[in-house]
Motif scaffolding. Structure first.
Motif, PDB file in Angstrom:
ATOM      1  N   SER A 164      -6.995   1.526  -0.255  1.00 12.71           N
ATOM      2  CA  SER A 164      -6.038   0.937  -1.202  1.00 12.71           C
ATOM      3  C   SER A 164      -6.585   0.969  -2.623  1.00 12.71           C
ATOM      4  O   SER A 164      -5.860   1.276  -3.579  1.00 12.71           O
ATOM      5  CB  SER A 164      -5.711  -0.504  -0.800  1.00 12.71           C
ATOM      6  OG  SER A 164      -5.089  -0.551   0.464  1.00 12.71           O
ATOM      7  N   GLY A 209       0.806  -1.223   0.000  1.00 13.34           N
ATOM      8  CA  GLY A 209       0.000   0.000   0.000  1.00 13.34           C
ATOM      9  C   GLY A 209       0.833   1.263   0.000  1.00 13.34           C
ATOM     10  O   GLY A 209       0.518   2.232  -0.703  1.00 13.34           O
ATOM     11  N   THR A 210       1.908   1.263   0.771  1.00 10.97           N
ATOM     12  CA  THR A 210       2.694   2.486   0.892  1.00 10.97           C
ATOM     13  C   THR A 210       3.662   2.689  -0.269  1.00 10.97           C
ATOM     14  O   THR A 210       4.362   3.697  -0.326  1.00 10.97           O
ATOM     15  CB  THR A 210       3.476   2.507   2.222  1.00 10.97           C
ATOM     16  OG1 THR A 210       4.231   1.305   2.348  1.00 10.97           O
ATOM     17  CG2 THR A 210       2.526   2.645   3.400  1.00 10.97           C
ATOM     18  N   ALA A 255      -0.724  -1.895  -4.453  1.00 10.50           N
ATOM     19  CA  ALA A 255      -1.649  -1.339  -3.457  1.00 10.50           C
ATOM     20  C   ALA A 255      -2.969  -2.095  -3.449  1.00 10.50           C
ATOM     21  O   ALA A 255      -3.535  -2.383  -2.384  1.00 10.50           O
ATOM     22  CB  ALA A 255      -1.875   0.145  -3.734  1.00 10.50           C
TER      23      ALA A 255
END
Length: 392
Positions: free
Chosen positions: A82, A20-21, A173
């Protein structure tokens, strides 16, 4: 599938956090090719990075004001965030270089990240509360690797269109959101019903121990994201001194940022015996010392300075999970999600002037611009000293 994932909740959450990041610095990872193709300057990099940070701040404040972080299942918020983050990140491909639409999409990416990072912390505490410091160390380690991942993807796709790494980050993500949704919410935190006013999210700031920890976190944040933003520029300076091309910049930037994951995990292990505050304090001391000395050492051989950047990369983020663990331990249990969201919002708010100053003044000051980051570790250590009487 759900039963299998629930047997290993921490690896699932940290992997999802990594995926996700990867959206966070996706533009920074492709910046050299993107800037060359669209004739953009370092100030544009600062603008787009600031847009993400501003979106994250707005999103975390919205979570705190509405109480969404404690009213709804963290896994559902993580999934929706997300999905939307993947869409707006991919949409940047269509509007790159078109101001202000490109900034708006990066702002929207930051909004979505607000539903990934703080909610990931809450899920770690909900699934593995016994060793929060060590567990959160893995989570922040994945945030660090997620931040570095675009640089790795760019290094692996040199010569290919810059759009490819951005689209790959969106795919990651989406996969992370699905993993967390299948895992579900953890069993160890109470669910809060009803709308929580902003005062609930801010309630923890009335606790002296929480304020001291939050102050340490704020000082840490002043330094962290500005350093990550400067990393490709600092690496590029040393490669230029070596008369080498730009091809190694993304690989070395990935190494300097990504090695922070080892600092997080190592700090998490130490926290189990020495305590979270001990780890946080030492990490601040080391990163602050490097921050202060680095410009004065800028005449040393480039290989030595790149090695020093690697040490800085370890120390600069090793304290982050420990601050989160300390904050979670002292915040009101029923509103730990909102309390962490408020702390994140203020901390990331401080990254805005730090990134703006350092990226904007790089052209004038060069390596000396890192001295502007020194007040962060100093303030963080001072704040922790004020709360020394509290329990770890």
């Amino acid at each position: 599938m759900t039963g299998l994932l629930q047997r290993y909740p921490l690896p699932v959450i940290v992997l999802a956090q990594l995926f996700g990041t990867s959206l966070w610095f996706s533009i920074n990872g492709v910046w050299l090719s993107l800037a060359g193709e669209l004739d953009l300057a370092e100030s544009d990099l600062g603008r787009l990075t600031l847009s993400v940070q501003a979106g994250f701040i707005a999103g975390t404040l919205a979570l705190a004001v509405t109480g969404l972080a404690d009213r709804f299942g963290a896994s559902r918020i993580f999934l929706v965030s997300s999905l939307l983050g993947a869409l707006v990140n991919a949409g940047f491909v269509l509007v790159a270089g078109v101001f202000p639409v490109d900034s708006l999409l990066r702002f929207s990416t930051g909004l979505c990240l607000a539903g990934i990072y703080p909610l990931g912390m809450k899920m770690v505490i909900a699934w593995t509360p016994k060793y929060a410091g060590a567990a959160l160390a893995w989570l922040v380690g994945m945030l660090t690797l997620g931040t570095a991942l675009p640089h790795l993807m760019r290094g692996a796709t040199l010569g290919l269109p810059w759009e490819w790494p951005l689209l790959a980050a969106s795919g990651l993500a989406l996969a992370g959101g699905l993993l967390v949704f299948l895992l579900g919410d953890g069993p160890h935190l109470p669910k809060t019903s009803g709308r929580l006013p902003l005062s609930q999210g801010l309630a923890a700031l009335r606790i002296p121990r929480f304020r001291a920890v939050a102050g340490g976190y704020f000082g840490h944040m002043w330094e962290l994201y500005a350093f990550w933003t400067l990393t490709p520029l600092l690496i590029g300076r040393e490669l230029q001194r070596l008369d080498m091309g730009e091809a190694l910049i993304p690989w070395l930037a990935f190494a300097v940022i990504g090695i922070g994951a080892a600092g997080c995990v190592g700090g998490g292990r130490l926290s189990r015996t020495l305590g979270s505050e001990w780890v946080a304090r030492r990490a601040l001391m080391v990163s602050g010392a490097i921050c202060l000395l680095y410009p004065w050492l800028s005449g040393l051989p480039p290989v030595v300075l790149i090695s020093l950047l690697l040490v800085w990369g370890v120390a600069v983020v090793a304290d982050s999970p420990q601050f989160s663990a300390l904050a979670a331990a002292t915040a009101p249990k029923a509103t730990v999600g909102s309390s962490l969201a408020v702390m994140n919002a203020v901390g990331f708010g401080l990254t805005l002037p730090a990134i703006w100053l350092t990226s904007g003044l790089w052209g004038e000051l060069g390596v000396w611009v890192v001295l502007l980051l020194v007040p962060g570790p100093i303030f963080g250590l001072w704040s922790l000293g004020r709360g020394q009487s509290g329990s770890d």
